[in-house]
Design a protein around this motif. Structure first.
Motif, PDB file in Angstrom:
ATOM      1  N   THR A 182      43.275  49.661  50.851  1.00  0.00           N
ATOM      2  CA  THR A 182      42.367  48.568  51.242  1.00  0.00           C
ATOM      3  C   THR A 182      42.233  47.545  50.115  1.00  0.00           C
ATOM      4  O   THR A 182      42.283  46.328  50.353  1.00  0.00           O
ATOM      5  CB  THR A 182      40.983  49.128  51.596  1.00  0.00           C
ATOM      6  OG1 THR A 182      41.117  50.025  52.710  1.00  0.00           O
ATOM      7  CG2 THR A 182      40.013  48.017  51.962  1.00  0.00           C
ATOM      8  N   ALA A 183      42.065  48.029  48.887  1.00  0.00           N
ATOM      9  CA  ALA A 183      41.923  47.124  47.743  1.00  0.00           C
ATOM     10  C   ALA A 183      43.194  46.317  47.518  1.00  0.00           C
ATOM     11  O   ALA A 183      43.143  45.110  47.264  1.00  0.00           O
ATOM     12  CB  ALA A 183      41.564  47.920  46.493  1.00  0.00           C
ATOM     13  N   CYS A 184      44.355  46.971  47.623  1.00  0.00           N
ATOM     14  CA  CYS A 184      45.624  46.265  47.435  1.00  0.00           C
ATOM     15  C   CYS A 184      45.829  45.209  48.511  1.00  0.00           C
ATOM     16  O   CYS A 184      46.269  44.080  48.224  1.00  0.00           O
ATOM     17  CB  CYS A 184      46.782  47.260  47.449  1.00  0.00           C
ATOM     18  SG  CYS A 184      46.844  48.342  46.004  1.00  0.00           S
ATOM     19  N   THR A 185      45.504  45.552  49.739  1.00  0.00           N
ATOM     20  CA  THR A 185      45.655  44.597  50.843  1.00  0.00           C
ATOM     21  C   THR A 185      44.746  43.389  50.635  1.00  0.00           C
ATOM     22  O   THR A 185      45.147  42.240  50.873  1.00  0.00           O
ATOM     23  CB  THR A 185      45.344  45.279  52.180  1.00  0.00           C
ATOM     24  OG1 THR A 185      46.273  46.349  52.384  1.00  0.00           O
ATOM     25  CG2 THR A 185      45.448  44.297  53.339  1.00  0.00           C
ATOM     26  N   ALA A 186      43.516  43.641  50.188  1.00  0.00           N
ATOM     27  CA  ALA A 186      42.579  42.542  49.936  1.00  0.00           C
ATOM     28  C   ALA A 186      43.138  41.584  48.890  1.00  0.00           C
ATOM     29  O   ALA A 186      43.099  40.364  49.055  1.00  0.00           O
ATOM     30  CB  ALA A 186      41.229  43.090  49.493  1.00  0.00           C
ATOM     31  N   LEU A 187      43.684  42.118  47.808  1.00  0.00           N
ATOM     32  CA  LEU A 187      44.243  41.271  46.761  1.00  0.00           C
ATOM     33  C   LEU A 187      45.432  40.465  47.275  1.00  0.00           C
ATOM     34  O   LEU A 187      45.556  39.269  47.001  1.00  0.00           O
ATOM     35  CB  LEU A 187      44.667  42.133  45.567  1.00  0.00           C
ATOM     36  CG  LEU A 187      43.509  42.733  44.753  1.00  0.00           C
ATOM     37  CD1 LEU A 187      44.017  43.828  43.834  1.00  0.00           C
ATOM     38  CD2 LEU A 187      42.806  41.643  43.938  1.00  0.00           C
ATOM     39  N   LEU A 188      46.304  41.096  48.028  1.00  0.00           N
ATOM     40  CA  LEU A 188      47.470  40.392  48.566  1.00  0.00           C
ATOM     41  C   LEU A 188      47.079  39.345  49.597  1.00  0.00           C
ATOM     42  O   LEU A 188      47.840  38.397  49.844  1.00  0.00           O
ATOM     43  CB  LEU A 188      48.448  41.401  49.167  1.00  0.00           C
ATOM     44  CG  LEU A 188      49.148  42.319  48.147  1.00  0.00           C
ATOM     45  CD1 LEU A 188      49.933  43.415  48.861  1.00  0.00           C
ATOM     46  CD2 LEU A 188      50.083  41.505  47.240  1.00  0.00           C
ATOM     47  N   ASN A 189      45.908  39.501  50.191  1.00  0.00           N
ATOM     48  CA  ASN A 189      45.403  38.522  51.154  1.00  0.00           C
ATOM     49  C   ASN A 189      44.595  37.401  50.500  1.00  0.00           C
ATOM     50  O   ASN A 189      43.970  36.591  51.181  1.00  0.00           O
ATOM     51  CB  ASN A 189      44.546  39.215  52.216  1.00  0.00           C
ATOM     52  CG  ASN A 189      45.381  40.016  53.199  1.00  0.00           C
ATOM     53  OD1 ASN A 189      46.590  39.779  53.341  1.00  0.00           O
ATOM     54  ND2 ASN A 189      44.756  40.957  53.879  1.00  0.00           N
ATOM     55  N   GLY A 190      44.569  37.372  49.164  1.00  0.00           N
ATOM     56  CA  GLY A 190      43.870  36.306  48.460  1.00  0.00           C
ATOM     57  C   GLY A 190      42.380  36.519  48.324  1.00  0.00           C
ATOM     58  O   GLY A 190      41.639  35.558  48.066  1.00  0.00           O
ATOM     59  N   GLU A 191      41.920  37.761  48.462  1.00  0.00           N
ATOM     60  CA  GLU A 191      40.494  38.048  48.362  1.00  0.00           C
ATOM     61  C   GLU A 191      40.147  38.566  46.965  1.00  0.00           C
ATOM     62  O   GLU A 191      41.022  38.876  46.163  1.00  0.00           O
ATOM     63  CB  GLU A 191      40.108  39.069  49.444  1.00  0.00           C
ATOM     64  CG  GLU A 191      40.343  38.542  50.853  1.00  0.00           C
ATOM     65  CD  GLU A 191      40.184  39.612  51.922  1.00  0.00           C
ATOM     66  OE1 GLU A 191      39.702  40.716  51.598  1.00  0.00           O
ATOM     67  OE2 GLU A 191      40.560  39.343  53.081  1.00  0.00           O
ATOM     68  N   LEU A 192      38.840  38.651  46.687  1.00  0.00           N
ATOM     69  CA  LEU A 192      38.355  39.084  45.381  1.00  0.00           C
ATOM     70  C   LEU A 192      37.979  40.556  45.406  1.00  0.00           C
ATOM     71  O   LEU A 192      37.344  41.036  46.355  1.00  0.00           O
ATOM     72  CB  LEU A 192      37.135  38.260  44.962  1.00  0.00           C
ATOM     73  CG  LEU A 192      37.338  36.750  44.845  1.00  0.00           C
ATOM     74  CD1 LEU A 192      36.038  36.090  44.384  1.00  0.00           C
ATOM     75  CD2 LEU A 192      38.470  36.408  43.904  1.00  0.00           C
TER      76      LEU A 192
END
Length: 331
Positions: free
Chosen positions: A21-31
């Motif tokens: 979940t954390a990796c996906t968030a980062l790859l999606n441009g999230e903090l």
């Protein structure tokens, strides 16, 4: 916001669903708030300018300061920075650890201009905290991450501190308990001339000097206060070769035009070159595009760049600050 309570001593924590979940968030441009050995970092994909813009927006006092890019290894760091013998000596001695090195940026590095504040250098660190290294390795991206707090507040060493300041801006908070070091990394500049201690931090000066075999210089007192070359110090700012006119009321056929928003200036269609920072008027998008837009217009050969009015709230304050500096008289 999702909170992942993580026990680093659990052998299989990297396989937890929350890790994906954390990796996906980062790859999606999230903090994502990430613990390191120093303080909690407000992490974003350093190659994504708009994601980096969200960092400044979330911290609440937008300034185009350079951001430290965290990577998983020295090998990964060398994909982005040029390491001379002194830089290699320090990296091999202290990485992973609380040391950031400011080195020349490789032209091939995809780290965004917003993360480097438009400078030709890059601040790199391999943290001892395993979570940031894991995320950088798993995503394959350098992670820009200043301290995860509102500007002016005390740096966060617990997840609770981060949530109190930034909870509404975060996609994920990774709670691995209190940080071991509790102060930010030491920053050493290895650019021109002798190594300089740009910011004292979690690695004592004496230890760095012992490995180098020479004293560290302090940041030069004549470095201009307009814009820092790394967190904790200040130096000269970026400016195009072209003259800049701010808050222009109309475009000119001879000049470049830096536009903003959906409403074109009179004569915009006749401008010699035009770049719109954000056709929808999104200040985060405008901040992410600013440095590249200025370079594009400068490269077009125009001698003057006219800049459409940009509001000064939120990230607009930082955008206008950089534009004022770019437009300032030059000696």
């Amino acid at each position: 916001m999702q909170r992942w309570t993580l026990d680093i001593d659990t052998p299989d924590w990297q396989s937890a669903p929350e890790a994906e979940t954390a990796c996906t968030a980062l790859l999606n441009g999230e903090l994502v708030a990430v613990p390191t050995e120093t303080v909690y970092g407000l992490a974003a994909d350093a190659t994504n300018g708009k994601a980096c813009a969200k960092i400044f927006q979330a911290k609440g006092r937008p300034q185009f300061n350079p951001l430290i890019s965290h990577v998983s290894s020295l090998e990964a760091a060398r994909e982005h920075g040029v390491f001379d013998a002194q830089a290699l000596t320090l990296a091999e001695a202290f990485w992973p650890g609380p040391l950031t090195l400011v080195v020349p940026k490789k032209k091939s590095s995809p780290i965004s201009d917003l993360a480097t504040a438009g400078l030709e250098t890059v601040a790199l660190r391999v943290p001892a905290g395993p979570v940031m290294r894991f995320l950088a390795d798993r995503t394959g991206r350098p992670l820009a991450a200043p301290s995860a707090n509102l500007s002016g507040r005390i740096s966060p060493t617990r997840a609770e501190d981060v949530i109190a300041d930034l909870g509404s801006s975060l996609s994920v908070v990774i709670d691995a308990g209190p940080c071991a070091v509790g102060v930010e990394s030491s920053i050493v500049g290895l650019i021109d001339g002798p190594p300089r201690l740009l910011r004292p931090g979690g690695l004592p000066r004496e230890e760095i000097e012992k490995i180098l075999g020479r004293p560290l210089q302090n940041a030069s007192p004549d470095m201009a206060p307009e814009a820092p070359a790394a967190p904790g110090m200040l130096t000269s700012h970026y400016a195009p070769d072209a003259k800049m006119i701010l808050n222009a009321h109309e475009a000119s056929p001879e000049d470049g035009l830096l536009s903003f928003g959906p409403d074109p200036l009179p004569g915009a269609a006749s401008a010699r070159a035009e770049v719109n920072l954000s056709p929808t008027g999104d200040l985060a998008e405008a901040a992410a595009n600013l440095f590249q837009a200025m370079r594009t217009l400068d490269a077009s050969g125009v001698t003057t760049i006219r800049v459409q009015f940009i509001p000064s709230f939120g990230l607009g304050e930082a955008i206008n600050d950089r534009l004022r500096r770019a437009a300032a008289p030059r000696g």
